[in-house]
Write a protein that holds these residues in place. Structure first.
Motif: not given
Length: 290
Positions: A177-181, A236-239, A243-245, A247-253
Motif C-alpha cells: 500500500s502506498s503512503l498516500l493510502v 519514491l523508489v519503493d513507491e 506500484w508494480f506489486s 499491478r501484478g508484476l510478481p505473479r507475471s514473473v
C-alpha cells in the motif's frame, strides 16, 4: 474473524521487519564494497557500522511490529502453507532498496570531496589515488594531503545511511500500500522510534567526546541539505516497486519462471473423504467384530 485478521497482521509485520533489516544490511555491504572497488578512503568505520546496526536500526525495526493491518487484509485469499516468507519478487525489492542505500552512502562521501562548494573540490583521480597523494602536487592544486582523513565526508556517509534508513522504515508501514493510502503517521510507535534514533545520532555528532569516539563531526546546514536530498528519494523508489506489486508484476514473473503456467494448490488437492486406509491389523479387528 478477528483471530484471522490479527494473524495476518502479525505475519505481514514479520515480513516488514525482515524486509527492513535485510535491505538495510545489503546497503551497508554495498557501500563498503563499492568504496573498496573504487579505491577511495573507507566511507564507514567498524564502530560507526556497529552504532547504526544496534541503535539507529534496532528501534525502527522493533516499532514495525506495531503496524496496523492493511485495509484490504481480509480481502486477500488464504496463503499457501508452501509459500515462502520471502518470495523472489520481494527479495528483488530488497536488492533494489539495498543498492540504493549503498550507492547514496558512497555518493555522499564522494560529493563532499568533488562538488560541495565548501569542500576541497579535488579531482576524481586525486580521490581514487589518495594513498599516493603528493604534497607538492596537492599544494599546487590548493589542498593538503591530510584532507583525505577529514571527518566530514565520513560523517556525511554515516548520516546519509541513518537518514535513508529512517525513510526506508516509513516505506515498511505496508508491503504494497502506498503512503498516500496508509500515511506514515498511522504508526505512532514508528515515528517515536525514528525521533529517538535521530536524537541519538545528533547526540553523538554534537557532543565533542562522543564525536571523538565515533570519529565524526558536526555538519553544516548545507551538508544537512545534501543528506536529505540523497536520502528522501528512497521513498519514491519503493513507491514505484509497490506500484508494480499492485499491478501484478510478481505473479507475471512467477508464471514466466514456471514455463508460463501458474500452479495452484487446487491442482494438488486430495479429497480427504476418498482416502481409504488398509491395514492387516484393521482387517483382523473388523473380522473379529463380525
Amino acid at each position: 474473524v478477528s483471530a484471522v485478521r490479527e494473524g495476518r497482521a502479525i505475519y505481514a509485520n514479520t515480513k516488514q521487519f525482515i524486509r527492513y533489516m535485510i535491505s538495510s544490511n545489503i546497503g551497508e555491504v554495498v557501500a563498503i564494497f563499492i568504496a573498496a572497488l573504487l579505491g577511495i578512503p573507507e566511507v564507514l568505520t567498524p564502530v560507526q557500522l556497529l552504532w547504526v546496526n544496534l541503535v539507529t536500526d534496532g528501534l525502527p525495526a522493533t516499532a514495525l511490529g506495531f503496524n496496523k493491518p492493511d485495509t484490504d487484509v481480509m480481502l486477500r485469499p488464504p496463503r499457501s502453507m508452501k509459500e515462502p516468507i520471502v518470495s523472489g519478487w520481494l527479495f528483488f525489492r530488497y536488492l533494489v532498496i539495498g543498492m540504493y542505500v549503498g550507492l547514496v552512502t558512497v555518493w555522499g562521501f564522494v560529493w563532499w570531496y568533488l562538488w560541495y562548494n565548501q569542500g576541497p573540490t579535488v579531482t576524481w583521480k586525486a580521490l581514487s589515488h589518495f594513498q599516493k597523494c603528493d604534497t607538492a602536487a596537492a599544494a599546487a592544486a590548493g589542498y593538503k594531503c591530510d584532507i583525505f582523513s577529514d571527518k566530514h565526508p565520513k560523517t556525511i556517509s554515516m548520516t546519509v545511511l541513518v537518514v535513508v534508513e529512517m525513510f526506508n522504515a516509513l516505506n515498511n508501514i505496508s508491503e504494497n500500500s502506498s503512503l498516500l493510502v496508509i500515511p506514515f503517521w498511522d504508526n505512532q510507535w514508528l515515528l517515536g522510534a525514528i525521533g529517538v534514533s535521530m536524537a541519538l545520532h545528533c547526540l553523538i555528532m554534537y557532543v565533542p567526546s562522543l564525536a571523538l569516539l565515533f570519529g565524526i563531526t558536526h555538519l553544516s546546514l548545507g551538508e544537512w541539505w545534501g543528506v536529505l536530498i540523497l536520502s528522501a528519494p528512497v521513498i519514491l523508489v519503493d513507491e514505484v516497486l509497490k506500484w508494480f506489486s499492485r499491478r501484478g508484476l510478481p505473479r507475471s514473473v512467477s508464471r514466466f519462471g514456471h514455463g508460463g503456467r501458474a500452479s495452484s494448490m487446487g491442482q494438488f488437492a486430495v479429497p480427504l473423504v476418498s482416502i481409504q486406509v488398509t491395514s492387516p491389523l484393521l482387517s483382523e479387528t473388523s473380522d473379529k467384530s463380525r
